[in-house]
Scaffold this motif. Structure first.
Motif, PDB file in Angstrom:
ATOM      1  N   LEU A 212       2.155 -23.911  88.946  1.00 48.05           N
ATOM      2  CA  LEU A 212       1.301 -23.976  90.133  1.00 48.05           C
ATOM      3  C   LEU A 212       1.510 -25.273  90.916  1.00 48.05           C
ATOM      4  O   LEU A 212       1.476 -25.269  92.155  1.00 48.05           O
ATOM      5  N   LEU A 213       1.744 -26.363  90.195  1.00 49.41           N
ATOM      6  CA  LEU A 213       1.986 -27.639  90.868  1.00 49.41           C
ATOM      7  C   LEU A 213       3.267 -27.591  91.700  1.00 49.41           C
ATOM      8  O   LEU A 213       3.351 -28.220  92.759  1.00 49.41           O
ATOM      9  N   ARG A 214       4.247 -26.845  91.229  1.00 53.55           N
ATOM     10  CA  ARG A 214       5.477 -26.692  91.989  1.00 53.55           C
ATOM     11  C   ARG A 214       5.328 -25.629  93.074  1.00 53.55           C
ATOM     12  O   ARG A 214       5.905 -25.743  94.155  1.00 53.55           O
ATOM     13  N   ALA A 215       4.538 -24.595  92.786  1.00 49.19           N
ATOM     14  CA  ALA A 215       4.397 -23.473  93.716  1.00 49.19           C
ATOM     15  C   ALA A 215       3.798 -23.898  95.048  1.00 49.19           C
ATOM     16  O   ALA A 215       4.208 -23.386  96.101  1.00 49.19           O
ATOM     17  N   PHE A 216       2.835 -24.823  95.022  1.00 49.99           N
ATOM     18  CA  PHE A 216       2.177 -25.186  96.283  1.00 49.99           C
ATOM     19  C   PHE A 216       3.143 -25.807  97.292  1.00 49.99           C
ATOM     20  O   PHE A 216       3.286 -25.296  98.411  1.00 49.99           O
TER      21      PHE A 216
END
Length: 261
Positions: A212-216
C-alpha cells in the motif's frame, strides 16, 4: 490515444516505483478500458467499474505469463543446497523453457487466480478514481486540480489492492509452486487450506503495508499523468476555444477517466 496515454502514465509509474513490465500491462489496460467505455456510451461510475473489470479480464492474457516469469526468475535456486548456474537468462527464456516442460498450461499457471484478482481489482481501480475525482471537483481551472488528481489516483490504487490482496497472495504461491522440484498444492482450495493451517488468516495480509505504501505514489503518478495527457491531447485536437474537457452529463469537471477523454 488511450494506449499512448497509458504508456506515458505507466512510464511515469516506473520512475516512482513500478517494475518496467508494468508499462505494458497498464498501457493495455487503459486502452481496453477506454474502448469499452466508448462502447458503453454513458459515463457513470458503474460503467467505469464494468469497463475496468473488462480491461482487467482481457489483459490477464499478458499479465499472468509475465508475473509467472518474474516469480520463477526471482526464485531460481530456491530449495537447492548448492545454488547452481541460473536456469533462466531472461523472462522470455523462462517462459520458453516452461512451455517446453509443461506446455500451454504451464505458461498460464495461476490464470484463474489472476482473473479473480484482476477483474474486480481493475473495476474497483477505475470506479474509485471516478468517484473520487467527481467528489473532489477536479475542474480544469481549479488551482488544486493536480493535487486532487494525485490524491484520487493514489487512493484508487489503495482501494484496488485492498479488494484483491488475499487473492494475490494465493496467486503468487501457486505460481511459485514447483520451484525446486516439489509441488505443495493440488488446487487453489488446497493452497488456501495449507496456508491458513500453517500461518493463520494473517497470511492474507502479509506484506500488505509495504504494498500500500508503494501503491499510493505509483498510482497517483500514473492516473494523474494519463488524465492530463488525454486532457491536453483533446484540447490540441479540438482547439482551445471550443474544448470542453468535461464528462457527458458532468460538464463542470475535468474528464476524469482515460475513456472519457
Amino acid at each position: 490515444m488511450d494506449f499512448v496515454a497509458g504508456c506515458i502514465g505507466g512510464a511515469a509509474g516506473v520512475l516512482v516505483g513500478h517494475p518496467f513490465d508494468t508499462v505494458k500491462v497498464r498501457s493495455t489496460a487503459y486502452s481496453l478500458q477506454g474502448n469499452t467505455m466508448r462502447l458503453l456510451g454513458q459515463d457513470t461510475p458503474t460503467h467505469q467499474f464494468l469497463a475496468g473489470a473488462a480491461a482487467g479480464t482481457i489483459q490477464c492474457v499478458i499479465c499472468c505469463p509475465m508475473e509467472l516469469a518474474k516469480t520463477r526468475m526471482q526464485m531460481q535456486g530456491t530449495g537447492e543446497k548448492k545454488p547452481s548456474k541460473k536456469l533462466y537468462k531472461n523472462s522470455l527464456d523462462c517462459l520458453v523453457r516452461i512451455y517446453r516442460r509443461e506446455g500451454l498450461w504451464g505458461v498460464n499457471r495461476g490464470m484463474l487466480t489472476t482473473l479473480i484478482r484482476e477483474t474486480p481489482g481493475f473495476g474497483v481501480y477505475f470506479w474509485a478514481y471516478d468517484v473520487l475525482t467527481r467528489s473532489l471537483g477536479c475542474e480544469p481551472d481549479n488551482r488544486y486540480m493536480i493535487p486532487k488528481l494525485l490524491f484520487a489516483g493514489g487512493m484508487a490504487g489503495i482501494a484496488s489492492w485492498l479488494s484483491t490482496y488475499p487473492v494475490d497472495v494465493i496467486k503468487s504461491r501457486l505460481q511459485a509452486d514447483g520451484v525446486g522440484g516439489v509441488n505443495q498444492y493440488s488446487s487453489i482450495a488446497d493452497c488456501v487450506r495449507q496456508s491458513v493451517r500453517k500461518e493463520g488468516y494473517m497470511v492474507f495480509t502479509r506484506g500488505l503495508t509495504s504494498t500500500l505504501l508503494r501503491a499510493f505514489p505509483v498510482n497517483a503518478t500514473t492516473f494523474a499523468t494519463v488524465t492530463l495527457v488525454l486532457m491536453y491531447a483533446r484540447r490540441s485536437e479540438e482547439g482551445l476555444s471550443d474544448c470542453e474537457p468535461a464528462q457527458p452529463g458532468h460538464h463542470t469537471q475535468i474528464k476524469q477517466q482515460p475513456s472519457s477523454l
